[in-house]
Write a protein that holds these residues in place. Structure first.
Motif, PDB file in Angstrom:
ATOM      1  N   VAL A 173     -15.290  26.164 -13.369  1.00  0.00           N
ATOM      2  CA  VAL A 173     -15.977  25.447 -14.552  1.00  0.00           C
ATOM      3  C   VAL A 173     -17.022  24.565 -14.310  1.00  0.00           C
ATOM      4  O   VAL A 173     -18.114  24.538 -15.104  1.00  0.00           O
ATOM      5  N   LEU A 174     -16.830  23.521 -13.153  1.00  0.00           N
ATOM      6  CA  LEU A 174     -17.824  22.606 -13.065  1.00  0.00           C
ATOM      7  C   LEU A 174     -19.257  23.337 -12.363  1.00  0.00           C
ATOM      8  O   LEU A 174     -20.500  22.784 -13.119  1.00  0.00           O
ATOM      9  N   THR A 175     -19.043  24.254 -11.690  1.00  0.00           N
ATOM     10  CA  THR A 175     -20.124  25.071 -11.056  1.00  0.00           C
ATOM     11  C   THR A 175     -20.986  25.642 -12.289  1.00  0.00           C
ATOM     12  O   THR A 175     -22.068  25.759 -12.430  1.00  0.00           O
ATOM     13  N   ALA A 176     -20.143  26.236 -13.148  1.00  0.00           N
ATOM     14  CA  ALA A 176     -20.700  27.190 -14.229  1.00  0.00           C
ATOM     15  C   ALA A 176     -21.389  26.060 -15.161  1.00  0.00           C
ATOM     16  O   ALA A 176     -22.411  26.508 -15.623  1.00  0.00           O
ATOM     17  N   LEU A 177     -20.787  24.979 -15.462  1.00  0.00           N
ATOM     18  CA  LEU A 177     -21.286  24.087 -16.196  1.00  0.00           C
ATOM     19  C   LEU A 177     -22.664  23.448 -16.061  1.00  0.00           C
ATOM     20  O   LEU A 177     -23.529  23.539 -16.603  1.00  0.00           O
ATOM     21  N   LEU A 178     -22.940  23.414 -14.633  1.00  0.00           N
ATOM     22  CA  LEU A 178     -23.975  22.788 -14.104  1.00  0.00           C
ATOM     23  C   LEU A 178     -25.017  23.949 -14.227  1.00  0.00           C
ATOM     24  O   LEU A 178     -26.117  23.376 -14.502  1.00  0.00           O
ATOM     25  N   LEU A 179     -24.651  25.141 -13.961  1.00  0.00           N
ATOM     26  CA  LEU A 179     -25.879  26.352 -13.990  1.00  0.00           C
ATOM     27  C   LEU A 179     -26.174  26.495 -15.478  1.00  0.00           C
ATOM     28  O   LEU A 179     -27.368  26.996 -15.834  1.00  0.00           O
ATOM     29  N   LEU A 228     -20.009  29.932   3.215  1.00  0.00           N
ATOM     30  CA  LEU A 228     -20.933  28.947   3.601  1.00  0.00           C
ATOM     31  C   LEU A 228     -21.822  28.519   2.644  1.00  0.00           C
ATOM     32  O   LEU A 228     -22.159  27.490   2.499  1.00  0.00           O
ATOM     33  N   LEU A 229     -22.396  29.466   1.657  1.00  0.00           N
ATOM     34  CA  LEU A 229     -23.224  29.368   0.741  1.00  0.00           C
ATOM     35  C   LEU A 229     -22.788  28.311  -0.297  1.00  0.00           C
ATOM     36  O   LEU A 229     -23.462  27.210  -0.531  1.00  0.00           O
ATOM     37  N   THR A 230     -21.260  28.347  -0.880  1.00  0.00           N
ATOM     38  CA  THR A 230     -20.838  27.439  -1.775  1.00  0.00           C
ATOM     39  C   THR A 230     -20.665  26.029  -1.006  1.00  0.00           C
ATOM     40  O   THR A 230     -20.786  24.939  -1.610  1.00  0.00           O
ATOM     41  N   LEU A 231     -20.335  26.051   0.204  1.00  0.00           N
ATOM     42  CA  LEU A 231     -19.858  24.919   0.965  1.00  0.00           C
ATOM     43  C   LEU A 231     -21.346  23.932   0.992  1.00  0.00           C
ATOM     44  O   LEU A 231     -21.448  22.787   1.094  1.00  0.00           O
ATOM     45  N   ASN A 232     -22.290  24.689   1.544  1.00  0.00           N
ATOM     46  CA  ASN A 232     -23.590  24.128   1.976  1.00  0.00           C
ATOM     47  C   ASN A 232     -24.410  23.658   0.621  1.00  0.00           C
ATOM     48  O   ASN A 232     -25.407  22.868   0.704  1.00  0.00           O
ATOM     49  N   ALA A 233     -24.207  24.372  -0.623  1.00  0.00           N
ATOM     50  CA  ALA A 233     -24.909  24.013  -1.651  1.00  0.00           C
ATOM     51  C   ALA A 233     -24.829  22.547  -2.243  1.00  0.00           C
ATOM     52  O   ALA A 233     -25.563  22.014  -2.673  1.00  0.00           O
ATOM     53  N   ALA A 234     -23.441  22.053  -2.085  1.00  0.00           N
ATOM     54  CA  ALA A 234     -22.990  20.596  -2.313  1.00  0.00           C
ATOM     55  C   ALA A 234     -24.011  19.756  -1.524  1.00  0.00           C
ATOM     56  O   ALA A 234     -24.491  18.736  -1.909  1.00  0.00           O
ATOM     57  N   ALA A 285     -32.082  20.074  -9.531  1.00  0.00           N
ATOM     58  CA  ALA A 285     -30.670  20.273  -8.555  1.00  0.00           C
ATOM     59  C   ALA A 285     -30.565  21.755  -8.152  1.00  0.00           C
ATOM     60  O   ALA A 285     -30.382  22.209  -7.103  1.00  0.00           O
ATOM     61  N   VAL A 286     -30.347  22.704  -9.128  1.00  0.00           N
ATOM     62  CA  VAL A 286     -30.281  24.177  -9.171  1.00  0.00           C
ATOM     63  C   VAL A 286     -31.324  24.772  -8.413  1.00  0.00           C
ATOM     64  O   VAL A 286     -31.279  25.386  -7.465  1.00  0.00           O
ATOM     65  N   ALA A 287     -32.627  24.185  -8.497  1.00  0.00           N
ATOM     66  CA  ALA A 287     -33.824  24.734  -7.907  1.00  0.00           C
ATOM     67  C   ALA A 287     -33.822  24.390  -6.472  1.00  0.00           C
ATOM     68  O   ALA A 287     -34.163  25.232  -5.663  1.00  0.00           O
ATOM     69  N   VAL A 288     -33.189  23.298  -6.015  1.00  0.00           N
ATOM     70  CA  VAL A 288     -33.383  22.979  -4.602  1.00  0.00           C
ATOM     71  C   VAL A 288     -32.389  23.627  -3.874  1.00  0.00           C
ATOM     72  O   VAL A 288     -32.245  23.859  -2.820  1.00  0.00           O
ATOM     73  N   ILE A 289     -31.265  23.845  -4.511  1.00  0.00           N
ATOM     74  CA  ILE A 289     -29.818  24.716  -4.104  1.00  0.00           C
ATOM     75  C   ILE A 289     -30.510  25.941  -3.610  1.00  0.00           C
ATOM     76  O   ILE A 289     -30.356  26.535  -2.591  1.00  0.00           O
ATOM     77  N   GLY A 290     -31.179  26.665  -4.523  1.00  0.00           N
ATOM     78  CA  GLY A 290     -31.418  28.080  -4.586  1.00  0.00           C
ATOM     79  C   GLY A 290     -32.727  28.050  -3.571  1.00  0.00           C
ATOM     80  O   GLY A 290     -32.526  29.121  -2.503  1.00  0.00           O
ATOM     81  N   LEU A 291     -33.594  27.410  -3.536  1.00  0.00           N
ATOM     82  CA  LEU A 291     -34.553  27.414  -2.493  1.00  0.00           C
ATOM     83  C   LEU A 291     -34.186  26.968  -1.030  1.00  0.00           C
ATOM     84  O   LEU A 291     -34.454  27.845  -0.151  1.00  0.00           O
ATOM     85  N   GLY A 345     -44.026  19.908  -4.102  1.00  0.00           N
ATOM     86  CA  GLY A 345     -43.815  19.133  -2.854  1.00  0.00           C
ATOM     87  C   GLY A 345     -42.573  18.420  -2.412  1.00  0.00           C
ATOM     88  O   GLY A 345     -41.879  18.559  -1.446  1.00  0.00           O
ATOM     89  N   GLY A 346     -41.778  18.015  -3.716  1.00  0.00           N
ATOM     90  CA  GLY A 346     -40.557  17.390  -3.408  1.00  0.00           C
ATOM     91  C   GLY A 346     -39.505  18.368  -3.188  1.00  0.00           C
ATOM     92  O   GLY A 346     -38.803  18.181  -2.199  1.00  0.00           O
ATOM     93  N   LEU A 347     -39.546  19.443  -3.929  1.00  0.00           N
ATOM     94  CA  LEU A 347     -38.573  20.529  -3.967  1.00  0.00           C
ATOM     95  C   LEU A 347     -38.759  21.068  -2.492  1.00  0.00           C
ATOM     96  O   LEU A 347     -37.814  21.476  -1.722  1.00  0.00           O
ATOM     97  N   THR A 348     -40.112  21.444  -1.809  1.00  0.00           N
ATOM     98  CA  THR A 348     -40.319  22.061  -0.815  1.00  0.00           C
ATOM     99  C   THR A 348     -39.788  21.210   0.391  1.00  0.00           C
ATOM    100  O   THR A 348     -39.147  21.717   1.369  1.00  0.00           O
ATOM    101  N   ALA A 349     -39.968  19.962   0.286  1.00  0.00           N
ATOM    102  CA  ALA A 349     -39.501  19.111   1.576  1.00  0.00           C
ATOM    103  C   ALA A 349     -38.066  18.807   1.350  1.00  0.00           C
ATOM    104  O   ALA A 349     -37.698  19.001   2.633  1.00  0.00           O
ATOM    105  N   ALA A 350     -37.611  18.859   0.451  1.00  0.00           N
ATOM    106  CA  ALA A 350     -35.906  18.784   0.365  1.00  0.00           C
ATOM    107  C   ALA A 350     -35.426  20.127   1.161  1.00  0.00           C
ATOM    108  O   ALA A 350     -34.541  19.998   1.710  1.00  0.00           O
ATOM    109  N   ALA A 351     -35.860  21.185   0.315  1.00  0.00           N
ATOM    110  CA  ALA A 351     -35.265  22.527   0.583  1.00  0.00           C
ATOM    111  C   ALA A 351     -35.471  23.137   1.980  1.00  0.00           C
ATOM    112  O   ALA A 351     -34.798  23.245   2.813  1.00  0.00           O
TER     113      ALA A 351
END
Length: 321
Positions: free
Chosen positions: A32-38, A222-228, A94-100, A159-165
């Protein structure tokens, strides 16, 4: 079977239906919380009352540090931004940096793990050494270094998203490398792989057709654990002053950094919304990943106790006799 159970059996996967008690509560809460974020990230332009960098309406400034009230349900920040709007728009960042970050880490990690596990020899030893070296770096320190190198610290949205990702991806690559390599070492000794070699199948076809498709089953976990961790790294960069400029995008870590002095002055509303949003996003993704991990492991999977069987009237009479 009751109507409720019939509906659940159709809507929920078998493993989810097999969960019970705290395990199911954790899974549903995380989902529920993940769906709410998306959903918030997707609908932010329609949910937010103002733009992420908007300071005025009709020529009149919002004002700095205004308490929650009419027009600003969560108040305004020290810079004069609407807190609710910044929080909602921050979910998109937040969602953009997770995906990238996941995109930049899954593909290289999977391919390197496949090559290392299949070829072995000096190639395997070299790649394992490089992966261990990268894994030893603290993720936040690496993120700061990458942010300085790529964008000089404070930067635009790109630039910020690229650096963080990129910084998060460099930490994630060894994890996917290890997971895929371990599975490849197991799968390449299976009889069907040996049979493919005997009939003359090429190495590339064996690697991608037979080995790879049977070695990536643990990657969704691993995808879900690392997204956080991606969300926490982005927030850490913003809090330390290496994040994204407020005029370029909304980011929860930057807003928390700007609200530190407000909290000491009794102005609590500027830190509450971005802080709660960060905690809920990380909590939801973590609970979802941990629950999926438990359900995939038969030793950790909990089953419901079978319902007691109600004897038929005829059986009751025979038991009495």
């Amino acid at each position: 079977m009751t109507a409720r159970r019939r509906i659940l059996s159709r809507l929920l996967p078998q493993r989810v239906r097999g969960s019970a008690g705290p395990q199911r509560a954790m899974l549903l809460t995380g989902a529920v919380l993940t769906a709410l974020l998306l959903l918030t990230a997707l609908l932010a332009p329609w949910l937010a009352p103002w733009g992420h960098a908007q300071l005025q309406d009709g020529g009149a400034l919002f004002g700095a540090q205004r308490p929650p009230g009419d027009g600003h349900p969560l108040g305004t920040t020290a810079g004069g931004y609407d807190v609710l709007a910044r929080t909602l728009w921050g979910s998109r960042t937040a969602v953009a940096v997770i995906g990238l970050a996941l995109l930049l880490s899954v593909l290289p990690g999977t391919l390197l793990g496949l090559v290392s596990g299949y070829l072995g020899g000096w190639t395997d030893r070299l790649l394992v050494g490089v992966a261990d070296a990268l894994y030893s770096f603290p993720s936040l320190l690496l993120a700061i270094l990458m942010s300085v190198v790529i964008s000089g610290g404070r930067s635009s949205l790109g630039g910020g998203l690229t650096a963080a990702a990129c910084s998060v991806a460099l930490v994630f690559v060894p994890q996917y490398f290890r997971a895929v390599r371990a599975e490849v070492l197991r799968v390449k000794g299976e009889p069907f792989v040996e049979a493919a070699r005997v009939i003359g199948t090429g190495h590339l076809r064996i690697m991608f057709r037979h080995v790879l498709r049977n070695s990536v089953r643990s990657l969704p976990l691993l995808l879900t654990l690392n997204a956080a961790e991606s969300v926490l790294t982005l927030a850490g960069l913003g809090f330390l002053g290496f994040g994204i400029e407020p005029n370029s995008a909304a980011e929860w870590g930057y807003d928390l950094n700007r609200s530190v002095s407000d909290v000491t002055s009794g102005i609590w509303w500027t830190a509450l919304a971005p802080g709660v949003a960060t905690v809920l996003a990380v909590l939801g993704i973590t609970l979802l990943g941990e629950s999926l991990n438990d359900l995939s492991d038969p030793r950790l999977r909990r089953r419901r106790a079978p319902a007691p069987v109600t004897p038929l009237p005829a059986a009751k009479e025979r038991a009495r006799a």
